[in-house]
Design an enzyme around this catalytic site. Sequence first.
Site, short mmCIF file in Angstrom:
data_model
loop_
_atom_site.label_atom_id
_atom_site.label_comp_id
_atom_site.label_asym_id
_atom_site.label_seq_id
_atom_site.Cartn_x
_atom_site.Cartn_y
_atom_site.Cartn_z
CD GLU A 279 -2.76 1.62 2.49
OE1 GLU A 279 -2.70 0.63 3.05
OE2 GLU A 279 -3.38 2.65 2.80
NE ARG B 13 3.66 -8.51 10.21
CZ ARG B 13 3.51 -7.10 10.20
NH1 ARG B 13 3.91 -6.47 9.57
NH2 ARG B 13 2.54 -7.19 8.45
CE LYS C 173 3.35 0.30 4.38
NZ LYS C 173 2.78 -0.48 3.35
P1 ATP Z 1 3.12 -2.31 7.90
O1 ATP Z 1 2.37 -3.06 8.99
O2 ATP Z 1 4.73 -2.25 7.92
O3 ATP Z 1 2.26 -1.21 7.47
P2 ATP Z 1 1.80 -3.98 5.59
O4 ATP Z 1 1.48 -4.84 6.13
O5 ATP Z 1 0.65 -2.89 6.26
O6 ATP Z 1 3.16 -3.51 6.76
P3 ATP Z 1 1.64 -3.50 3.13
O7 ATP Z 1 2.07 -2.35 2.33
O8 ATP Z 1 0.55 -3.37 3.02
O9 ATP Z 1 2.23 -3.24 4.64
O10 ATP Z 1 2.62 -4.76 2.60
C1 ATP Z 1 2.83 -4.92 1.76
C2 ATP Z 1 3.23 -6.69 1.76
O11 ATP Z 1 4.51 -7.20 2.25
C3 ATP Z 1 1.87 -7.17 1.89
O12 ATP Z 1 2.15 -8.54 1.18
C4 ATP Z 1 2.45 -7.58 3.82
O13 ATP Z 1 2.38 -8.58 4.09
C5 ATP Z 1 4.39 -7.56 3.82
N1 ATP Z 1 5.17 -6.95 4.82
C6 ATP Z 1 5.14 -6.36 5.45
N2 ATP Z 1 5.53 -6.41 6.78
C7 ATP Z 1 6.14 -7.19 6.80
C8 ATP Z 1 7.04 -7.81 7.35
N3 ATP Z 1 7.40 -7.05 8.67
N4 ATP Z 1 7.68 -8.85 7.04
C9 ATP Z 1 7.45 -9.75 6.08
N5 ATP Z 1 6.60 -9.15 5.59
C10 ATP Z 1 6.54 -7.83 5.14
MG MG Z 2 -0.94 -2.57 5.19
#
Ligand code: ATP
Ligand code: MG
Length: 565
Positions: free
Chosen positions: A41, A265, A275
Amino acid sequence: MQENTTNVNNKPTLNFIEEIVETDIQNSKNGSRVHTRFPPEPNGYLHIGHAKSICLNFGLAKKYNGKCNLRFDDTNPTKEDVEYVDSIREDVKWLGFNWDGEYYASDYFEQLYEWAIQLIKIGKAYVCDLTQEQMSAYRGTPTKPGTESPYRSRSIDENIDLFTRMRNGEFPDGSRVLRAKVDMSSPIMHMRDPILYRIIHTDHHRTGNKWCIYPMYDYAHGQSDSIEGITHSICTLEFEVHRPLYDWFIKTLEIHAPQQIEFARLNISYTLMSKRKLLELVNEKYVSGWDDPRMPTICGIRRRGYTPESLRNFAELIGVAKRDNVIDIALLEHCIREDLNKKAMRVMTVLNPLKVVIDNYPDTTEEMDAINNPEDETAGSRKVPFSKVIYIERDDFMEEPSKKYFRLSPGNEVRLRYAYFIKCESFVKDENGEITEVHCSYDPASRGGNSPDGRKVKGTIHWVSAQHAVDIEVRLFERLFNAYDPENYPEGGSYKDNLNPDSLKVINNCKAEPYLKNVAVLSSYQFERLGYFCVDQDSKDGKMVFNRTVSLKDSWAKIEKKEEK
Ligand code: ATP
Ligand code: MG
């Protein structure tokens, strides 16, 4: 580690996702195609956790001759921005991956809308006017079934009419939503008539003011996967509970069915990966920006001096786990050390200079041969100027040495790396008792740092010729957080209470050998005995700024040794 170690024959075993993919290929599922996607995102900069997901998705596509898309999950205009889109594209490329298709969930808004109409028409979606508070009260709890909304029985015609008017902007934000009609008594909370669309009168960075209703993640994500023909939709564990809903939409709409697979994760000790919270650190100025070298963002660690190879190797080493765990940050540091050890040129710099005068040395300049990288023969050698007055580290001189101190002290002899043996004859103190100058003699027969007569010196120290030195600024970093788990704080506190107040130390007027006068931003060097350093973008007008990427001491190697015992 854990779940994809090597077996006895030293053949790498498959991780659990590769096992699924290989079984699917053997069964000709999806015509044996493999198509993954990385779906960020655009509401912040990518962090090392994302790097893990990028390596996994692009890595699978590469390994199985498949494809991997970059898809922006841009369904919430209030938090998203093109700045983030641009940074994400840059970071994925920098990590060394090229996407097959670049897509945006917003490209599918029209299709998603049509599918919503279709769901209404088959009695599987309805417009609901409950307030947010009412809706959560109606939702029930995991142990108590929910209550059906009084709007659940609206006629199809009324739903079509209201939803069309929602789209046309007739209603204010938050006044109505479109919900799927699934099952209010399902033990899975996500199946209790989840929201598909909400009204947000906010311009979108791509679609402008075309829309004022926006799809929810759960509704947009699976359908976007389906449109792109994704075969394996890999996400993190928290989406496991969303999977029944993911499958329900696909099945109800009768469209191509990707398989959602969840993995743990990445968590790293002393590091925060969210983020939203990283954005807070930026906005509240705890750090200088998203690319502050202390940040776990990809742009931050790039500026810090990490290489794409070291991150890819790290992702490989940690493997793919099914259960949550925490990776020791020492492993990440180990990966960059290994890479830079092979690649980085060695140079001499003095961070905390102490002047040394070699009294019996002539008033001339000599050039000493220095090896650029003992790990890489092709790196060759260079000339380092040497003269009567040099700088050494203040730490490398002790007026009253302790027992195991083998560096410079009164009457003691040390080797100057690549130069000569010198012996301390006297020193000068100022009125505050601080040593300002050390006087030495040198042995001309020890040129190159070799013992002329078999006599041994225990200490070897680095140096910089004073008249040839260039001034540099050096930034040393400690962990941004003091706590092993920054999210672990006492009640009423915040993760910010775990911030390390001493995570940045700036040292001005360090002395470097002239080679470093003008070197490229992002290039990496080993400052002998001090660590690996990388040229910062703040360097200008001949004043170079260096970030310490990592020190030379490898605590991971120690941990590993202990485990072997
Ligand atoms: P955050 O919680 O940091 O905002 P998010 O999961 O909301 O992260 P997205 O932009 O939705 O961030 O994630 C893009 C991809 O990266 C998704 O498939 C998510 O599952 C993966 N991802 C995010 N954080 C991690 C992590 N710590 N380890 C592995 N994969 C991750
Ligand atoms: Mg997210």
